[in-house]
Design a protein around this motif. Structure first.
Motif, PDB file in Angstrom:
ATOM      1  N   ASP A 127       0.678  -1.185   0.054  1.00  0.00           N
ATOM      2  CA  ASP A 127      -0.014  -0.379  -0.006  1.00  0.00           C
ATOM      3  C   ASP A 127       0.947   1.111   0.076  1.00  0.00           C
ATOM      4  OD1 ASP A 127       0.907   0.133   2.679  1.00  0.00           O
ATOM      5  OD2 ASP A 127      -0.847  -0.496   3.448  1.00  0.00           O
ATOM      6  N   ALA A 128       0.185   2.481   0.171  1.00  0.00           N
ATOM      7  CA  ALA A 128       1.109   3.650  -0.030  1.00  0.00           C
ATOM      8  C   ALA A 128       2.247   3.711   1.340  1.00  0.00           C
ATOM      9  CB  ALA A 128       0.201   4.900   0.182  1.00  0.00           C
ATOM     10  N   GLY A 129       1.937   3.179   2.555  1.00  0.00           N
ATOM     11  CA  GLY A 129       2.810   3.104   3.733  1.00  0.00           C
ATOM     12  C   GLY A 129       3.921   2.410   3.102  1.00  0.00           C
ATOM     13  N   ALA A 130       3.619   1.017   2.650  1.00  0.00           N
ATOM     14  CA  ALA A 130       4.930   0.122   2.285  1.00  0.00           C
ATOM     15  C   ALA A 130       5.635   0.854   1.001  1.00  0.00           C
ATOM     16  CB  ALA A 130       4.233  -1.126   1.668  1.00  0.00           C
ATOM     17  N   LEU A 177      10.645   3.451  -0.231  1.00  0.00           N
ATOM     18  CA  LEU A 177      11.684   4.395  -1.038  1.00  0.00           C
ATOM     19  C   LEU A 177      12.329   5.213  -0.034  1.00  0.00           C
ATOM     20  CD1 LEU A 177       8.680   6.172  -3.039  1.00  0.00           C
ATOM     21  CD2 LEU A 177      10.762   5.198  -3.905  1.00  0.00           C
ATOM     22  N   ARG A 178      12.109   5.170   1.061  1.00  0.00           N
ATOM     23  CA  ARG A 178      12.907   5.847   2.274  1.00  0.00           C
ATOM     24  C   ARG A 178      14.155   4.853   2.541  1.00  0.00           C
ATOM     25  NH1 ARG A 178       8.037   7.150   5.100  1.00  0.00           N
ATOM     26  NH2 ARG A 178       8.207   5.192   6.169  1.00  0.00           N
ATOM     27  N   ARG A 223       7.980  -0.934   8.883  1.00  0.00           N
ATOM     28  CA  ARG A 223       8.403  -0.053   7.581  1.00  0.00           C
ATOM     29  C   ARG A 223       9.639   1.044   7.737  1.00  0.00           C
ATOM     30  NH1 ARG A 223       2.094   0.949   5.524  1.00  0.00           N
ATOM     31  NH2 ARG A 223       1.869  -1.213   4.896  1.00  0.00           N
ATOM     32  N   SER A 224      10.001   0.866   8.982  1.00  0.00           N
ATOM     33  CA  SER A 224      11.308   1.580   9.289  1.00  0.00           C
ATOM     34  C   SER A 224      11.986   1.205  10.163  1.00  0.00           C
ATOM     35  CB  SER A 224      10.962   3.265   9.685  1.00  0.00           C
ATOM     36  OG  SER A 224      10.545   3.064  11.178  1.00  0.00           O
ATOM     37  N   ALA A 225      13.601   1.482  10.377  1.00  0.00           N
ATOM     38  CA  ALA A 225      14.315   0.790  11.389  1.00  0.00           C
ATOM     39  C   ALA A 225      13.736   1.172  12.343  1.00  0.00           C
ATOM     40  CB  ALA A 225      15.775   1.506  11.094  1.00  0.00           C
ATOM     41  N   HIS A 245       0.002  10.329   5.510  1.00  0.00           N
ATOM     42  CA  HIS A 245       0.239  11.177   4.410  1.00  0.00           C
ATOM     43  C   HIS A 245       1.332  12.068   4.329  1.00  0.00           C
ATOM     44  CE1 HIS A 245      -0.580  13.853   1.067  1.00  0.00           C
ATOM     45  NE2 HIS A 245      -1.509  13.006   0.494  1.00  0.00           N
ATOM     46  N   PRO A 246       2.112  12.033   3.227  1.00  0.00           N
ATOM     47  CA  PRO A 246       3.516  12.369   3.291  1.00  0.00           C
ATOM     48  C   PRO A 246       3.508  14.062   3.847  1.00  0.00           C
ATOM     49  CG  PRO A 246       3.517  11.363   1.310  1.00  0.00           C
ATOM     50  CD  PRO A 246       2.020  11.234   1.942  1.00  0.00           C
TER      51      PRO A 246
END
Length: 373
Positions: free
Chosen positions: A88-91, A96-97, A132-134, A321-322
């Motif tokens: 999804d958008a979060g993944a 990308l990050r 979804r992040s370290a 959302h960004p």
């Protein structure tokens, strides 16, 4: 050719020819590309590349470094799909990050590097949840290693969501007998007045985010059944006094709105075979002016206590959302500016307008990352 064999990192400079990526399962491609190829468009916009689809192949054109980042992001997302995890958008934003090197690895409390590896995936009845992040990976690992964990940071970083996911997984695996979810019933800057209904109807509006997270992890009928049986209990903090919560997974959310006395009362409810997660955002305290947050008091008091872990999130970890990340960043910058003005010598502030009380500061052991060993 499978995605894993579809190329090697490219040298610096411009790619002379498009990089070809071939996928071996056409059924997953609509999920990878997104509706109307929106996922590919997001990657193109974020990395400055061009992506052309040809059946089960992609051709990626652009600067060599950007092309390689796109390749790694696409392969990571494709790997998630093959493991049954949604894209999804979060993944997509998380992938990308990571390929852009934004907060990919951070140290834990012991200084050991943590990556978002597969052993941190949480399986619930409705979905598989992975960090979804370290920092989220550090959070999950810290929850496994400590009986009590504080998750501190802005909204949208997954503090409460991941805690509820870990609690549901522990309950369904038989590691605990019940889940206890709690929040202080504090109005966020507005007075709601008298609320009609019985006790549950009165407190439900304050606890709705916890219900939402539960319904994301379990089917609706299971949530209701477990609520009725007492396996899942959702209650305001005031109902905790005098209890001992044994063999339970306890989550205290919005802990910045507890007083020092309430926080001490809650922390000392922990019984045998139990774990407790405390989440909060010290920049959003809704207590009366002059009242010290119980969350801040606990962080200062419990520093260095064995079995107590602290994980701090930042605006870089926001998964919504960004625009939300940019909003959080703007407010943090404004807070730093106000703090600097309030600390400046009086002579430099003689003609400055009064902005009110300076924002609350985080203790040094939270704001200053520990050096890796």
């Amino acid at each position: 050719m499978s995605p894993a064999d579809s190329g090697t990192p490219l040298p610096p400079g411009l790619a002379e020819a498009p990089l070809q990526i071939e996928f071996d399962d056409n059924r997953l491609l609509p999920l990878l590309y997104g509706e109307h190829d929106r996922n590919l468009a997001r990657i193109e916009s974020a990395l400055g590349v061009q992506i052309v689809t040809r059946g089960n192949r992609l051709a990626v054109t652009g600067a060599a470094a950007a092309v390689d980042q796109a390749r790694r992001a696409l392969l990571a997302l494709y790997g998630d799909l093959k493991r049954g995890q949604p894209v999804d958008a979060g993944a997509l934003d998380a992938a990308l990050r990571q390929v852009q090197g934004v907060e990919v690895v951070r140290p834990t409390r012991g200084g050991t590097a943590v990556k978002t590896d597969g052993d941190l995936v949480i399986a619930t009845r409705r979905r598989q949840i992975s960090p979804r992040s370290a920092v989220q990976a550090t959070y999950l690992r810290t929850m496994r290693e400590n009986e009590m964990v504080f998750g501190i940071g802005p909204a949208g970083t997954g503090k409460t969501y991941l805690a509820v996911a870990a609690a549901v997984a522990a309950l369904t695996a038989g590691e605990v007998d019940r889940i206890v979810l709690s929040r202080p019933a504090v109005e966020a800057g507005e007075r709601l007045g008298f609320l009609p209904g019985d006790m549950r109807e009165k407190v439900d509006p304050y606890l709705r985010p916890l219900y939402d997270a539960l319904h994301d992890m379990l089917p609706a009928d299971q949530v209701e059944k477990r609520l009725e049986s007492g396996e899942i209990e959702v209650a305001p903090l005031a109902f905790m006094r005098g209890r001992t919560l044994a063999h339970s997974f306890v989550i205290l959310d919005e802990a910045q709105n507890t007083t020092a006395m309430q926080m001490k009362m809650c922390l000392t409810r922990l019984g045998e075979g139990s774990r407790m997660i405390i989440t909060g955002d010290l920049s959003q305290v809704d207590l009366p002016s002059g009242t010290k947050s119980g969350l801040r008091d606990a962080l200062e008091t419990l520093q260095g206590i064995e079995g107590v872990g602290v994980v701090t999130f930042s605006e870089a970890d926001v998964m919504r959302h960004p625009v939300v990340a940019r909003i959080v960043r703007a407010y943090e910058q404004a807070d730093r500016t106000r703090l600097a003005r309030n600390r400046a010598p009086a002579s430099t502030l003689s003609d400055a307008a009064d902005d009110g009380a300076p924002p609350a500061e985080l203790p040094d052991f939270i704001t200053k990352p520990r050096k890796s060993e």
